[in-house]
Design an enzyme around this catalytic site. Sequence first.
Site, PDB file in Angstrom:
ATOM      1  N   LYS A 239       0.873  -1.172   0.000  1.00 32.67           N
ATOM      2  CA  LYS A 239       0.000   0.000   0.000  1.00 32.67           C
ATOM      3  C   LYS A 239       0.913   1.225   0.000  1.00 32.67           C
ATOM      4  CE  LYS A 239      -3.197   2.640   2.710  1.00 32.67           C
ATOM      5  NZ  LYS A 239      -3.372   3.046   4.099  1.00 32.67           N
TER       6      LYS A 239
ATOM      7  N   ALA B 259      -9.249   5.553   5.390  1.00 33.98           N
ATOM      8  CA  ALA B 259      -9.062   6.742   6.235  1.00 33.98           C
ATOM      9  C   ALA B 259     -10.353   7.521   6.462  1.00 33.98           C
ATOM     10  CB  ALA B 259      -8.021   7.695   5.674  1.00 33.98           C
ATOM     11  N   GLY B 260     -10.624   7.743   7.723  1.00 32.20           N
ATOM     12  CA  GLY B 260     -11.714   8.633   8.102  1.00 32.20           C
ATOM     13  C   GLY B 260     -13.033   7.966   8.455  1.00 32.20           C
TER      14      GLY B 260
ATOM     15  N   GLY C 243      -7.557   9.128  10.750  1.00 36.45           N
ATOM     16  CA  GLY C 243      -7.713   9.127  12.203  1.00 36.45           C
ATOM     17  C   GLY C 243      -8.830  10.026  12.713  1.00 36.45           C
TER      18      GLY C 243
ATOM     19  N   ASN D 293      -9.177   1.573  11.001  1.00 41.08           N
ATOM     20  CA  ASN D 293      -8.304   1.232  12.119  1.00 41.08           C
ATOM     21  C   ASN D 293      -8.712   2.025  13.349  1.00 41.08           C
ATOM     22  OD1 ASN D 293      -5.963   1.916  13.927  1.00 41.08           O
ATOM     23  ND2 ASN D 293      -5.091   0.215  12.800  1.00 41.08           N
ATOM     24  N   THR D 294      -8.578   3.363  13.267  1.00 43.83           N
ATOM     25  CA  THR D 294      -8.818   4.189  14.448  1.00 43.83           C
ATOM     26  C   THR D 294     -10.211   3.954  15.041  1.00 43.83           C
ATOM     27  OG1 THR D 294      -7.363   5.844  13.503  1.00 43.83           O
ATOM     28  CG2 THR D 294      -8.764   6.566  15.300  1.00 43.83           C
TER      29      THR D 294
END
Lengths: 256, 417
Positions: A96, A183-184, A157, A205-206
């Site tokens: 990635k 992301a996000g 994040g 993830n976050t």
Amino acid sequence: MQEDILKIGPKSFHSRFILGSGKYSMKLIEAAVRDGGAELITVAVRRANTKEKESILDYIPEGVTLLPNTSGARDAKEAVRIARLGRELGCGDFVKIEIMRDSKYLLPDNEETVKATKILADEGFVVMPYMYPDLNAARDLVGAGAAAVMPLASPIGSNKGLATKDFIQILVDEIDLPIIVDAGIGRPSQACEAMEMGVDAIMANTALATSGNVALMASAFKDGINAGRKAYLAGLGRVLNRGGDASDPLTGFLRD
Amino acid sequence: MDNRFFIDSEKLSPAALKKKHRLETDPSCRKDPMAYLPGMEKIESNIKDRVLSAVAEYDPSIYTAKDVRAALEHRRCTTEDFKALLSPAAAPFLEEMAAKAKLETEKHFGNTVYLFTPLYIANYCENYCVYCGFNCYNDIRRLKLSAEQIEAEMKVIAASGMEEILLLTGESRGKSGVEYIGEACKLARKYFRSVGLEIYPLNSDEYRYLHECGADYVTVFQETYDIEKYETLHLAGHKRVWPYRFDAQERALKGGMRGVAFSALFGLSDFRKDALATALHASLLQKKYPAAEISLSCPRLRPIINNESIRPLDVGERELCRILCAYRLFLPFAQITVSSRESAAFRDGIIKIAATKVSAGVSTGIGDHESKYEGKENENEKGDEQFEISDSRSLKTMYEEIEKEGLQPVLNDYLYV
């Protein structure tokens, strides 16, 4: 119903949930695989660049494909070097690409990402570039040999969801490669919404790492992603505007 | 001025003593702290002026509880908000600041805590900084490790599991020159994944050389941004030149370094103004060099050898904690390091709120890792320490204790590219 497979490069996946690497921990990897059904797990090469006891690679469960990322790269040259090092470390051929020239917002640099994609795809890597959702850049990534395109939904994040929704929709409509939102994404409902739009997979993830119960949230993401996918495959029902349909058709005047 | 720092060694010659006393008592014999010395690179940058004017305008007494509340409610902490959070009016809001800082830290760093250790390779110094144990008039055992000795120290440290090292020297170009430091970097690359430097400020081409030798992070403490005060504390030597020191981080970035660290030494001057200046310095430089990794430290003055009177309590733990929370809210993406100058209890607490990096297995002396790590009495000569540390926990202990708190110790998250 036919088996629903996500194909990225040479590999097929049943799961459409990919674990990101932002806030890595063993507990998170375990929950993502066991409760979230993840078959693809991101690992930062720079984080795997450690001696013995912390080595992330040792903890990856069998049957899971590693997706090393090039975080820490500030330009294409650095990303290429990190990708090669990841392969040397035994991370496999998937990569990635993450290139950030900004330590504050960590926003990807599309131009450099296209350059790195070309070099790495030519070297036989299965390249999954993280990008800002821009149609022209996405087309360049396709031309450069990317195996998927990974647009961001909102700042990494931030858990803010689909801030770039309209632009991701354009990629879904125009790009013939898997579109993976990265992301996000902060809630399973946002993951579901993206999947309903026709996005092929979600990386998060976050949202899991910072939840009160990582395992339960992993399972919630799995459900949200599956629900959105099924809705997309089924075809969303019509949405009524302004309370109802016009009773007299606009084209009623046509005589043949 | 407060002369609690002045200590005379019996070993100084009458001429040296005379010079020292003159420097201490007669400002007219001291060099202009704003004038560059020959060989010092001057770069075009307006960051200094912007920081200095912001600090000059800052009056902490004008802020009220209402300003602090507003600052805590804002989506983004502006410079005005940051000033309010540092002001006395914010004192009753410490717990709320900590809660918000904790959220920001988790958002950007998860539950990770990075570990590193400093390695002092030489303690020769050409500066007379009155509060520092290494100052050229202080009677301490001086030592500069040879390449073999450096490697021996590194082996001992690497064997403990440490992967990130910060190389330090006293400020002596004569005794520990750039090439000597470069050789130390090359050795460090063999034993560690990440190499940082805390040495005297250099020109950008020298930073580039050290980057090529393997270093990627540069720490320079400005000590105080209050130039009038700075002048009374740094009486002689290259360090006396305040603006050359201020621009060190920018020269390091121009030289290709990946990250830079900033700090004031709290206790030297008005800590609120110094905290404001430190964070603005970091913030403005990151704006100019967006890829730069930014890190803040927060040392308070520590006692030094031969001077028991240095025990400043001006900046208490509550104040320090508040500064760190304010740093976190103003620069949510910045690394924050808390050194072993602080107690184990403080460090254990602050890593849950705002700090993201701590040192372990620390010695601020020269050539004593084998005796400190392995209990072996070293026949080799040792050099004295820069200051006394407070938290002497080993890497193993720190690692285990961080894990026990539910946090994740990280030994390395970096690649040299």
